[in-house]
Design a protein around this motif. Structure first.
Motif, PDB file in Angstrom:
ATOM      1  N   HIS A   1       0.851  -1.182   0.000  1.00  0.00           N
ATOM      2  CA  HIS A   1       0.000   0.000   0.000  1.00  0.00           C
ATOM      3  C   HIS A   1       0.891   1.238   0.000  1.00  0.00           C
ATOM      4  N   ALA A   2       0.827   2.023  -1.070  1.00  0.00           N
ATOM      5  CA  ALA A   2       1.592   3.272  -1.146  1.00  0.00           C
ATOM      6  C   ALA A   2       0.794   4.372  -0.450  1.00  0.00           C
ATOM      7  N   LEU A   3       1.417   5.003   0.532  1.00  0.00           N
ATOM      8  CA  LEU A   3       0.738   6.035   1.316  1.00  0.00           C
ATOM      9  C   LEU A   3       1.568   7.304   1.374  1.00  0.00           C
ATOM     10  N   HIS A   4       0.897   8.413   1.644  1.00  0.00           N
ATOM     11  CA  HIS A   4       1.561   9.668   1.994  1.00  0.00           C
ATOM     12  C   HIS A   4       0.972  10.099   3.339  1.00  0.00           C
ATOM     13  N   VAL A   5       1.801  10.100   4.367  1.00  0.00           N
ATOM     14  CA  VAL A   5       1.324  10.417   5.708  1.00  0.00           C
ATOM     15  C   VAL A   5       2.245  11.432   6.376  1.00  0.00           C
ATOM     16  N   GLU A   6       1.695  12.141   7.336  1.00  0.00           N
ATOM     17  CA  GLU A   6       2.487  13.043   8.157  1.00  0.00           C
ATOM     18  C   GLU A   6       3.487  12.203   8.950  1.00  0.00           C
ATOM     19  N   PRO A   7       4.725  12.651   9.108  1.00  0.00           N
ATOM     20  CA  PRO A   7       5.763  11.805   9.719  1.00  0.00           C
ATOM     21  C   PRO A   7       5.444  11.298  11.114  1.00  0.00           C
ATOM     22  N   ARG A   8       4.545  11.954  11.843  1.00  0.00           N
ATOM     23  CA  ARG A   8       4.236  11.527  13.203  1.00  0.00           C
ATOM     24  C   ARG A   8       3.071  10.556  13.279  1.00  0.00           C
ATOM     25  N   VAL A   9       2.526  10.154  12.155  1.00  0.00           N
ATOM     26  CA  VAL A   9       1.403   9.208  12.159  1.00  0.00           C
ATOM     27  C   VAL A   9       1.887   7.847  12.646  1.00  0.00           C
ATOM     28  N   THR A  10       1.140   7.272  13.585  1.00  0.00           N
ATOM     29  CA  THR A  10       1.518   5.954  14.107  1.00  0.00           C
ATOM     30  C   THR A  10       1.092   4.857  13.135  1.00  0.00           C
ATOM     31  N   LEU A  11       1.717   3.710  13.303  1.00  0.00           N
ATOM     32  CA  LEU A  11       1.332   2.562  12.483  1.00  0.00           C
ATOM     33  C   LEU A  11      -0.133   2.217  12.716  1.00  0.00           C
ATOM     34  N   LEU A  12      -0.592   2.296  13.961  1.00  0.00           N
ATOM     35  CA  LEU A  12      -1.983   2.000  14.276  1.00  0.00           C
ATOM     36  C   LEU A  12      -2.932   2.909  13.494  1.00  0.00           C
ATOM     37  N   ASP A  13      -2.665   4.209  13.514  1.00  0.00           N
ATOM     38  CA  ASP A  13      -3.550   5.141  12.819  1.00  0.00           C
ATOM     39  C   ASP A  13      -3.477   4.954  11.310  1.00  0.00           C
ATOM     40  N   ALA A  14      -2.314   4.624  10.790  1.00  0.00           N
ATOM     41  CA  ALA A  14      -2.206   4.374   9.351  1.00  0.00           C
ATOM     42  C   ALA A  14      -3.030   3.148   8.961  1.00  0.00           C
ATOM     43  N   LEU A  15      -2.970   2.104   9.781  1.00  0.00           N
ATOM     44  CA  LEU A  15      -3.741   0.893   9.489  1.00  0.00           C
ATOM     45  C   LEU A  15      -5.239   1.176   9.531  1.00  0.00           C
ATOM     46  N   ARG A  16      -5.675   1.890  10.552  1.00  0.00           N
ATOM     47  CA  ARG A  16      -7.104   2.114  10.743  1.00  0.00           C
ATOM     48  C   ARG A  16      -7.638   3.206   9.817  1.00  0.00           C
ATOM     49  N   ASP A  17      -6.970   4.345   9.789  1.00  0.00           N
ATOM     50  CA  ASP A  17      -7.514   5.506   9.094  1.00  0.00           C
ATOM     51  C   ASP A  17      -7.184   5.516   7.603  1.00  0.00           C
ATOM     52  N   ASN A  18      -5.993   5.061   7.252  1.00  0.00           N
ATOM     53  CA  ASN A  18      -5.597   5.104   5.844  1.00  0.00           C
ATOM     54  C   ASN A  18      -5.957   3.838   5.083  1.00  0.00           C
ATOM     55  N   LEU A  19      -5.893   2.686   5.752  1.00  0.00           N
ATOM     56  CA  LEU A  19      -6.141   1.418   5.072  1.00  0.00           C
ATOM     57  C   LEU A  19      -7.476   0.788   5.438  1.00  0.00           C
ATOM     58  N   GLY A  20      -8.164   1.338   6.426  1.00  0.00           N
ATOM     59  CA  GLY A  20      -9.472   0.815   6.799  1.00  0.00           C
ATOM     60  C   GLY A  20      -9.427  -0.529   7.495  1.00  0.00           C
ATOM     61  N   LEU A  21      -8.260  -0.895   8.055  1.00  0.00           N
ATOM     62  CA  LEU A  21      -8.125  -2.174   8.764  1.00  0.00           C
ATOM     63  C   LEU A  21      -8.422  -1.926  10.241  1.00  0.00           C
ATOM     64  N   THR A  22      -9.688  -1.904  10.571  1.00  0.00           N
ATOM     65  CA  THR A  22     -10.113  -1.501  11.914  1.00  0.00           C
ATOM     66  C   THR A  22     -10.147  -2.654  12.906  1.00  0.00           C
ATOM     67  N   GLY A  23      -9.713  -3.843  12.482  1.00  0.00           N
ATOM     68  CA  GLY A  23      -9.623  -4.947  13.435  1.00  0.00           C
ATOM     69  C   GLY A  23      -8.616  -4.677  14.526  1.00  0.00           C
TER      70      GLY A  23
END
Length: 219
Positions: free
Chosen positions: A59-81
């Motif tokens: 998954h190619a993403l562009h995120v703010e450098p302080r974004v956590t892996l958790l938030d990237a998974l949930r908010d950017n990839l929709g993996l809310t498990g």
């Protein structure tokens, strides 16, 4: 002497001015305290590109450098498990597996795992094709509200790999032994201690992990 009379040596005008100033002091102090208590919003940094390899897909993403892996998974990839619990790395609800090792994704920067192999609860099994530990959690009633369950299962899967590699824990009797570490109840409890269950299903969680560990040959 009247209670409204100014002190000796003071004019009535001076007394009233002093009283007015004192009456307004709490408001001024309160405003100053409120101003100090409001944190300044840190300036945002420009987004940076990265590739998160999650559950076998890039998954190619562009995120703010302080974004956590958790938030990237949930908010950017929709993996809310993967759940956000304490957001302090203390409860284990956010546990995922990275390059075969479990981590707390709420305190890991997404950028730090650019290109790593990440497995979330969605990558372990799906309805109709459950991971053996997912099936054991259901069979052994190893959850109640279920909020911590994704992290519990990811942790349980990873700890079996740790034992198979021979990684010792604080309760391993002989840290010099070679080969897999047998996963008895004490080992499982110690290795699962970073995953909290506020419903108190610990006995059933240990039993579910032990059953699958026996099936996997590490019990």
């Amino acid at each position: 002497m009247s209670h409204d009379s100014p002190p000796a040596g003071a004019t009535r005008r001076g007394f009233l001015q002093s009283a007015g100033a004192l009456a307004g002091a709490p408001l001024v102090v309160g405003q100053a305290r409120a101003a100090r208590s409001e944190p300044e919003t840190p300036p945002s940094a420009p987004p940076v590109g990265l590739t998160l390899r999650v559950n076998g897909q890039n998954h190619a993403l562009h995120v703010e450098p302080r974004v956590t892996l958790l938030d990237a998974l949930r908010d950017n990839l929709g993996l809310t498990g993967t759940k956000k619990g304490c957001d302090r790395g203390q409860c284990g609800a956010c546990t995922v597996i990275v390059d075969g090792r479990r981590i707390n994704s709420c305190i890991a920067l997404a950028l730090a795992h650019d290109g790593d192999e990440i497995t979330t609860i969605e990558g372990l099994g799906q309805p109709g094709q459950l991971h053996p530990l997912q099936a054991a959690f259901i069979a052994e009633d190893a959850f109640q509200c279920g909020y911590c369950t994704p992290g519990q299962i990811c942790s349980g899967v990873a700890l079996m790999e740790e034992a198979r590699r021979g990684d010792c824990s604080a309760v391993t009797p002989d840290v010099r032994q070679q080969g897999a570490v047998p996963l008895g109840d004490a080992e499982i409890r110690e290795r699962m201690s970073g995953n909290l269950c506020r419903c108190g299903a610990y006995a059933n969680i240990v039993r579910a992990v032990r059953i699958v560990a026996k099936q996997e040959g590490v019990a």
